[in-house]
Scaffold this active site. Structure first.
Site, short mmCIF file in Angstrom:
data_model
loop_
_atom_site.label_atom_id
_atom_site.label_comp_id
_atom_site.label_asym_id
_atom_site.label_seq_id
_atom_site.Cartn_x
_atom_site.Cartn_y
_atom_site.Cartn_z
N LYS A 1 43.19 31.95 43.70
CA LYS A 1 44.57 32.42 43.79
C LYS A 1 45.43 31.26 44.29
O LYS A 1 45.46 30.94 45.47
CB LYS A 1 44.66 33.63 44.73
CG LYS A 1 43.85 34.82 44.21
CD LYS A 1 43.84 35.98 45.18
CE LYS A 1 42.97 37.11 44.63
NZ LYS A 1 42.86 38.24 45.57
N TRP B 1 46.65 33.60 39.41
CA TRP B 1 45.19 33.58 39.32
C TRP B 1 44.72 32.49 38.37
O TRP B 1 45.27 32.30 37.28
CB TRP B 1 44.68 34.93 38.80
CG TRP B 1 44.75 36.03 39.83
CD1 TRP B 1 45.16 35.92 41.12
CD2 TRP B 1 44.40 37.39 39.62
NE1 TRP B 1 45.10 37.13 41.74
CE2 TRP B 1 44.64 38.07 40.85
CE3 TRP B 1 43.93 38.12 38.54
CZ2 TRP B 1 44.40 39.42 41.02
CZ3 TRP B 1 43.69 39.47 38.70
CH2 TRP B 1 43.91 40.12 39.92
N GLU C 1 23.91 47.87 39.37
CA GLU C 1 24.42 49.24 39.43
C GLU C 1 24.52 49.89 38.05
O GLU C 1 24.66 51.11 37.96
CB GLU C 1 25.81 49.25 40.08
CG GLU C 1 25.81 48.86 41.54
CD GLU C 1 25.98 47.37 41.78
OE1 GLU C 1 26.49 47.00 42.85
OE2 GLU C 1 25.60 46.57 40.89
#
Length: 538
Positions: free
Chosen positions: A435, A440, A324
């Site tokens: 997680k 995290w 992108e």
């Protein structure tokens, strides 16, 4: 003066100023093909005429199923400069996805390398819009594709000059699809303006630094997000180009570097990991021409950066980007203020995704959409925007609603931090971050540290179900020249990470599966481990 930023202007500069500069291809049979920008231009004109004769209209798309060679480079220019668009197809996609991208793009012509004929033949019945197949060779081998012609017959007899049409810089010039690891691939269209500006940045001295003095070897396939923009940037500045075709093994790449005087090359980390092993086994091989290596696709381990510095005097510069983003977004060049810092600190910075390149904006936001502090520690989602960043996906309204913010930023899906110097550090993908008990854990950082161990050749880490913490790390490890136990690897990781980050389990494997773009295939590994539930105590 209102000058449109279009690819015909980019091509014209190379032909006007550097008509005799070489473009070199190592062909499938091992022979070297050489010609010049002038030669390439004449054949590009012939190709544009051939597309006219076939009846392709402005805006129509042609597909390429090809690797890096001179004919593919001609296709980089003839369709877009004549008002059409080139759709670079990833032939490594599963058949279902391969069929989808050709139909979704509504490709009218497919240009295919002989090596990938079987892939196209196996899927051709599902193609809904293809009217012509062109085999990128002198002659057409036996094939079920119809109608089919050879590339040389397709362009033969056409004029070597072409009256390029007036094109708007916002017109589409190319198209690539994401790899579709979380569903169907998403189509990303590129404008002339975006590719033109991206080419300027790709050649900028604060990024790849490509100049007319360079000899450039893009090992990254040309179907990966415009070949990371390297073929366009090299053409813009008139650099000599060396295209490896199917020959991307370490021996062939090293030979091209030596024989052709390559100064800059670009590839995913696995190429340079394999090259390092090859150079260890073949100490007489010379790659001293190399001035710098651009690495992208996934983060190179800091140990690999050190190794190329110390053993080969070939600095690795990490780049980050996405399909992108055309794809260049950040590069791990060192700020002037950091060049005199302690070597350990410099290596730590060079192992990050780096600084946003000129014209590229980044921000890191939390789950509430608020920007997080630039303290190098607070994590959030990386969001980006630039003149060459997509603002939508082709035919994907649902994805557009979730992937782009109302104020015009692309949500990358990457979890990152940013420090006070402006360096972005990609901690993980949203779908790959582990997680554990509400905290995290970065699978990427664990992987890089595992690969810094002398015995480890490759490693990847995924999250698996856990009775107490919902998710815990599982490491897949491929050994190189030595071996190590799980306890030894945990001890190695424990020198850098807290105990609760360390993998609960290790699997020692012969190889790690890869995606169609050469990255470790974590989806396949998660599927392999989906029935694994770790005990409450490791």
């Amino acid at each position: 003066m209102d000058v449109q930023l279009t690819l015909d202007e980019l091509l014209a500069r190379a032909v006007d100023l550097f008509p005799d500069r070489e473009i070199v291809t190592k062909q499938s049979d091992g022979e070297i093909h050489r010609y010049t920008y002038h030669d390439a231009y004449e054949r590009t004109c012939q190709l544009a005429h051939a597309l006219d004769e076939l009846g392709l209209e402005s805006g129509d798309r042609v597909a390429t199923v090809a690797l890096n060679h001179y004919r593919h480079l001609e296709l980089y220019f003839a369709p877009p400069c004549s008002g059409r668009s080139i759709h670079m197809c990833n032939m490594r996609l599963p058949d279902e996805h391969f069929q989808y991208i050709v139909n979704d793009a509504a490709d009218r012509v497919v240009f295919v390398d002989p090596a990938f004929l079987e892939k196209v033949e196996d899927n051709a019945e599902a193609f809904e819009t293809v009217e012509q197949y062109v085999v990128l060779a002198d002659d057409v081998p036996d094939t079920s594709l119809s109608p089919a012609t050879s590339y040389e017959a397709f362009i033969d007899g056409h004029p070597t000059e072409y009256d390029w049409p007036d094109i708007e810089e916002d017109d589409e010039c190319g198209m690539c699809y994401t790899s579709g690891t979380t569903g169907k691939p998403k189509g990303v269209t590129y404008s002339h303006r975006g590719v033109y500006l991206h080419s300027l940045m790709s050649g900028h001295t604060d990024t790849n630094g490509i100049s007319q003095r360079d000899t450039v070897l893009p090992v990254v396939p040309m179907f990966h997000a415009n070949g990371w923009g390297v073929p366009y940037a090299a053409t813009f500045v008139g650099a000599k180009q060396v295209l490896p075709g199917v020959h991307t093994d370490p021996g062939s790449v090293a030979e091209l570097i030596d024989d052709e005087g390559v100064t800059m090359s670009a590839a995913v980390p696995t190429i340079w990991l394999e090259m390092a092993e090859y150079l260890d086994e073949n100490p007489d091989v010379d790659i001293s021409n190399i001035d710098r290596l651009t690495v992208g696709g996934s983060a190179p381990p800091e140990s690999l950066i050190r190794r190329y510095d110390e053993d080969y005097d070939a600095p690795i510069i990490q780049g980050w980007g996405m399909t992108e983003t055309s794809p260049l977004g950040t590069m791990s060049t060192l700020r002037k203020e950091l060049t005199e810092r302690d070597p350990e600190e410099r290596y730590a910075y060079r192992a990050t995704a780096g600084l946003p390149v000129p014209g590229f904006r980044t921000r890191i936001v939390d789950e509430d959409g608020e920007e997080v502090p630039a303290d190098g520690e607070t994590m959030g989602e990386l969001q980006v925007r630039a003149p060459w960043v997509a603002d939508s996906y082709h035919n994907r309204p649902a994805a557009n609603r979730t992937s782009f913010t109302e104020d015009g930023w692309l949500r990358t899906g990457d979890i990152a931090t940013c420090d006070g110097q402006g360096y972005v550090d990609i901690v993980d993908r949203t779908k790959d971050v582990i997680k554990s008990g509400g905290e995290w854990i970065s699978s990427v950082e664990l992987e890089n540290e595992l690969m810094a161990h002398d015995a480890v050749a490759e490693a990847t880490v995924v999250g698996v179900a856990h009775e107490k913490y919902q998710e815990r790390p599982l490491a897949f490890v491929v050994f190189g020249t030595g071996e190590a136990s799980a306890d030894e690897l945990r001890e190695h990781l424990g020198e850098r990470f807290p105990d609760w980050w360390l993998p609960d389990a290790f699997e020692f494997v012969d190889g790690i599966p890869r995606t169609s773009t050469g990255k470790f295939d974590k989806m396949a590994l998660r599927e392999r481990a989906e029935d694994v539930v770790l005990d409450a105590e490791p």
